[in-house]
Design a protein around this motif. Sequence first.
Motif, PDB file in Angstrom:
ATOM      1  N   GLU A  55       0.835  -1.207   0.000  1.00 43.51           N
ATOM      2  CA  GLU A  55       0.000   0.000   0.000  1.00 43.51           C
ATOM      3  C   GLU A  55       0.868   1.254   0.000  1.00 43.51           C
ATOM      4  O   GLU A  55       0.625   2.206  -0.748  1.00 43.51           O
ATOM      5  N   SER A  76      -9.389  -9.854  -3.052  1.00 41.83           N
ATOM      6  CA  SER A  76     -10.471  -9.006  -2.528  1.00 41.83           C
ATOM      7  C   SER A  76     -11.772  -9.787  -2.393  1.00 41.83           C
ATOM      8  O   SER A  76     -12.517  -9.591  -1.431  1.00 41.83           O
ATOM      9  N   ALA A  89      -8.625  -2.659   0.132  1.00 39.01           N
ATOM     10  CA  ALA A  89      -9.611  -1.616  -0.178  1.00 39.01           C
ATOM     11  C   ALA A  89      -8.938  -0.448  -0.892  1.00 39.01           C
ATOM     12  O   ALA A  89      -9.453   0.058  -1.895  1.00 39.01           O
ATOM     13  N   LEU A  90      -7.804  -0.030  -0.408  1.00 41.71           N
ATOM     14  CA  LEU A  90      -7.106   1.097  -1.034  1.00 41.71           C
ATOM     15  C   LEU A  90      -6.419   0.696  -2.335  1.00 41.71           C
ATOM     16  O   LEU A  90      -6.367   1.485  -3.289  1.00 41.71           O
ATOM     17  N   SER A  93      -8.428   0.900  -5.768  1.00 50.24           N
ATOM     18  CA  SER A  93      -8.595   2.167  -6.501  1.00 50.24           C
ATOM     19  C   SER A  93      -7.314   2.611  -7.197  1.00 50.24           C
ATOM     20  O   SER A  93      -7.292   3.641  -7.859  1.00 50.24           O
ATOM     21  N   ARG A  94      -6.257   1.827  -7.076  1.00 43.85           N
ATOM     22  CA  ARG A  94      -4.975   2.201  -7.684  1.00 43.85           C
ATOM     23  C   ARG A  94      -4.660   1.422  -8.959  1.00 43.85           C
ATOM     24  O   ARG A  94      -3.593   1.598  -9.531  1.00 43.85           O
ATOM     25  N   LEU A 109     -16.255  -3.044  -2.624  1.00 41.62           N
ATOM     26  CA  LEU A 109     -16.055  -1.918  -1.704  1.00 41.62           C
ATOM     27  C   LEU A 109     -17.368  -1.479  -1.061  1.00 41.62           C
ATOM     28  O   LEU A 109     -17.399  -1.161   0.135  1.00 41.62           O
ATOM     29  N   ASN A 125     -11.472   2.814   4.798  1.00 37.00           N
ATOM     30  CA  ASN A 125     -10.632   2.684   3.600  1.00 37.00           C
ATOM     31  C   ASN A 125     -11.468   2.358   2.371  1.00 37.00           C
ATOM     32  O   ASN A 125     -11.163   2.811   1.268  1.00 37.00           O
ATOM     33  N   SER A 126     -12.526   1.587   2.548  1.00 30.64           N
ATOM     34  CA  SER A 126     -13.422   1.299   1.427  1.00 30.64           C
ATOM     35  C   SER A 126     -14.122   2.569   0.965  1.00 30.64           C
ATOM     36  O   SER A 126     -14.259   2.803  -0.244  1.00 30.64           O
ATOM     37  N   GLN A 128     -12.964   5.612   1.252  1.00 30.24           N
ATOM     38  CA  GLN A 128     -11.945   6.409   0.560  1.00 30.24           C
ATOM     39  C   GLN A 128     -11.729   5.885  -0.855  1.00 30.24           C
ATOM     40  O   GLN A 128     -11.634   6.657  -1.810  1.00 30.24           O
ATOM     41  N   SER A 129     -11.661   4.594  -0.994  1.00 25.07           N
ATOM     42  CA  SER A 129     -11.443   3.993  -2.309  1.00 25.07           C
ATOM     43  C   SER A 129     -12.628   4.254  -3.236  1.00 25.07           C
ATOM     44  O   SER A 129     -12.448   4.542  -4.428  1.00 25.07           O
ATOM     45  N   ASN A 132     -12.230   7.681  -4.461  1.00 25.82           N
ATOM     46  CA  ASN A 132     -11.192   7.726  -5.499  1.00 25.82           C
ATOM     47  C   ASN A 132     -11.710   7.183  -6.822  1.00 25.82           C
ATOM     48  O   ASN A 132     -11.455   7.760  -7.880  1.00 25.82           O
TER      49      ASN A 132
END
Length: 171
Positions: A55, A76, A89-90, A93-94, A109, A125-126, A128-129, A132
């Motif tokens: 991460e 996941s 979770a993060l 989104s990347r 998520l 974190n979900s 936030q993702s 994003n």
Amino acid sequence: MSSFVKFLAGGDLRSIGKSNVVATLIKNQKDFDELFFLMLHANRLVAMRAADAIEKITIHFPQYLSKHKSEIFTLSAAAENKELQWHLALLLSRIKMDKEEFNFAWKILMNWVKDKNNSKIVRVNSLQSLFNLSKQNKKHADELQNLINDLNREDTPSIKARIRKLKKENI
């Protein structure tokens, strides 16, 4: 055995151990790939700390995740340990995704953030993702806003704090 295990093993789940050290040791895709597969390690502590290092690395080098997209989706969908979920979770989104993959990630998520039995960190974190991801796909903005309205009615300080932060970023 991976040379990183010695840095990631030992102690308890409340500690990140030497995952920060491991993050600094990753210099290329090959190093990253070796670390990535430690997220599959049988030792929950090693897997969680590998995910923590990944991460941190992918904040600046998200391209390292590209070749591991299918593993991220598989992890996941199957992850039961909250320590792994909060990092996944993060990571979701990347990665670059097609429409079907995006919808799959969005669904995972949403399930994690709506599950009141889930860890607060996983839920935050979900959220936030999802935020994003909503920047990448505007048609989910209304769904995210409805979710935020629902979450705001909960008495969960960490979620309310994240909502305040997202509002500053113009949700």
